[in-house]
Design a protein around this motif. Structure first.
Motif, short mmCIF file in Angstrom:
data_model
loop_
_atom_site.label_atom_id
_atom_site.label_comp_id
_atom_site.label_asym_id
_atom_site.label_seq_id
_atom_site.Cartn_x
_atom_site.Cartn_y
_atom_site.Cartn_z
N THR A 12 47.11 42.29 32.58
CA THR A 12 45.93 42.60 31.50
C THR A 12 45.74 42.82 30.64
O THR A 12 44.04 42.73 29.99
N ASN A 13 47.24 43.31 29.88
CA ASN A 13 46.75 43.20 28.60
C ASN A 13 47.03 41.55 27.78
O ASN A 13 47.66 41.10 28.33
N GLY A 14 46.50 41.39 26.92
CA GLY A 14 45.78 40.16 26.53
C GLY A 14 44.66 39.35 27.09
O GLY A 14 44.09 38.32 26.74
N MET A 15 43.83 40.19 28.63
CA MET A 15 43.22 38.86 29.06
C MET A 15 42.09 39.87 28.43
O MET A 15 41.51 40.01 27.78
N SER A 16 40.99 38.53 27.87
CA SER A 16 39.89 38.42 27.26
C SER A 16 38.71 39.04 28.62
O SER A 16 38.57 39.02 30.08
N LYS A 17 37.85 39.80 28.55
CA LYS A 17 36.78 39.99 29.42
C LYS A 17 36.15 39.24 29.94
O LYS A 17 36.25 39.63 31.22
N GLU A 18 36.02 37.74 29.89
CA GLU A 18 35.78 37.13 30.78
C GLU A 18 37.33 36.94 31.52
O GLU A 18 36.54 36.66 33.17
N GLU A 19 38.53 36.59 31.13
CA GLU A 19 39.32 37.01 31.83
C GLU A 19 39.34 37.86 33.76
O GLU A 19 39.81 37.91 34.24
N PHE A 20 40.04 39.31 32.95
CA PHE A 20 39.14 39.90 33.51
C PHE A 20 38.27 40.56 34.64
O PHE A 20 38.91 40.82 36.02
N CYS A 21 37.02 39.57 34.57
CA CYS A 21 35.56 39.78 34.99
C CYS A 21 36.22 39.16 36.35
O CYS A 21 36.12 38.92 37.55
N ALA A 26 38.06 37.33 41.27
CA ALA A 26 38.75 36.43 42.41
C ALA A 26 39.79 37.23 43.25
O ALA A 26 39.92 36.90 44.52
N SER A 27 40.56 38.51 42.66
CA SER A 27 40.65 40.30 44.16
C SER A 27 39.83 40.22 45.15
O SER A 27 40.17 40.41 46.16
N PHE A 28 38.10 40.64 44.84
CA PHE A 28 37.34 40.69 45.59
C PHE A 28 37.70 39.90 46.60
O PHE A 28 37.29 40.34 48.13
N CYS A 29 37.69 38.72 46.38
CA CYS A 29 37.01 37.35 47.51
C CYS A 29 38.57 37.50 48.55
O CYS A 29 38.08 37.50 49.56
N ASP A 30 39.65 37.07 47.84
CA ASP A 30 40.95 36.73 47.96
C ASP A 30 41.43 38.11 49.67
O ASP A 30 41.87 38.20 50.56
N GLY A 31 40.78 39.16 48.66
CA GLY A 31 41.45 40.54 49.41
C GLY A 31 40.02 40.59 50.81
O GLY A 31 40.33 40.47 51.98
N ALA A 32 39.34 40.03 50.60
CA ALA A 32 37.46 39.61 51.88
C ALA A 32 38.17 38.62 52.44
O ALA A 32 38.49 38.55 53.94
N GLN A 117 39.61 29.08 36.25
CA GLN A 117 41.68 29.19 35.65
C GLN A 117 41.58 30.74 37.37
O GLN A 117 42.32 30.38 37.76
N PHE A 118 40.37 31.72 37.70
CA PHE A 118 40.48 32.62 37.89
C PHE A 118 39.96 32.23 39.94
O PHE A 118 40.01 32.69 40.71
N LEU A 119 38.92 31.93 39.77
CA LEU A 119 37.70 31.50 40.97
C LEU A 119 37.89 30.74 41.58
O LEU A 119 37.11 30.42 42.76
N VAL A 120 38.14 29.39 41.43
CA VAL A 120 38.09 28.05 41.80
C VAL A 120 39.24 28.36 43.22
O VAL A 120 38.21 27.90 44.30
N SER A 121 39.57 28.46 43.32
CA SER A 121 40.43 28.45 44.76
C SER A 121 39.64 29.38 45.85
O SER A 121 39.89 29.29 46.72
N SER A 122 39.32 31.15 45.20
CA SER A 122 39.09 31.34 45.90
C SER A 122 37.49 31.59 46.45
O SER A 122 36.93 31.09 47.56
N TYR A 123 36.32 30.75 45.55
CA TYR A 123 35.35 30.04 45.93
C TYR A 123 35.53 28.68 46.84
O TYR A 123 34.94 28.53 48.11
N THR A 124 36.19 27.98 47.12
CA THR A 124 36.90 27.05 48.15
C THR A 124 37.09 27.42 48.67
O THR A 124 36.70 26.61 49.99
N LYS A 125 37.88 28.55 48.95
CA LYS A 125 38.33 29.57 50.88
C LYS A 125 36.73 29.65 50.65
O LYS A 125 36.78 29.22 52.61
N LEU A 126 36.54 30.32 50.53
CA LEU A 126 34.69 30.75 50.99
C LEU A 126 34.00 30.11 51.53
O LEU A 126 33.53 30.51 52.24
N GLN A 127 33.81 28.70 50.59
CA GLN A 127 33.62 27.79 51.28
C GLN A 127 33.53 27.07 52.11
O GLN A 127 33.00 27.25 53.40
N GLN A 128 34.90 26.57 52.64
CA GLN A 128 35.73 26.41 54.45
C GLN A 128 35.29 27.40 55.00
O GLN A 128 34.59 26.61 56.00
#
Length: 131
Positions: A12-21, A26-32, A117-128
């Motif tokens: 998380t060091n060096g992540m922008s606030k947008e990347e961190f968010c 994505a972590s919430f989605c992946d956990g579900a 970078q972070f959400l596309v794969s999680s979102y795609t899986k959730l859509q499926q």
């Protein structure tokens, strides 16, 4: 899903606030998704499918909730009001208006890049997995 958390894959060091968010979401989605894949319990419902109130009884029955005509009418009344502007007395409520497209087009390039970078794969899986 077998993927590691986006928050552990990159410090998380060096992540922008947008990347961190985006990584946090994505972590919430992946956990579900992992929970669903391990247990087979739960249900993913696409926000768009909630527009059709007539489908709600079937969805709610999966959770042991049975609704009649009176409850459906009340749900329809409530869903017509923008939830973030609802008042306790009902006066001054603002009608709900679809604004997903507006929000998407107003996203900054940084938000879009972080989402890609972070959400596309999680979102795609959730859509499926969604109804």
């Amino acid at each position: 899903s077998g993927r590691s958390s986006p928050l552990s894959a990159k410090s998380t060091n060096g992540m922008s606030k947008e990347e961190f968010c985006a990584a946090t979401l994505a972590s919430f989605c992946d956990g579900a998704i992992r929970h669903y894949e391990m247990t087979g319990t739960g249900r993913f419902i696409n926000y768009e499918s909630l527009k059709d109130v007539s489908k709600l009884p079937v969805l709610l029955e999966d959770f042991g909730v049975f609704v009649g005509e009176t409850e459906l009418e009340r749900i329809e009344q409530i869903s017509a009001v923008y939830s973030k502007k609802r008042t306790t007395r009902g006066s001054g409520n603002i009608a709900w208006v679809e604004d997903s497209t507006e929000k998407e087009t107003s996203a900054t390039p940084e938000v879009r890049a972080a989402s890609d970078q972070f959400l596309v794969s999680s979102y795609t899986k959730l859509q499926q997995l969604a109804l």
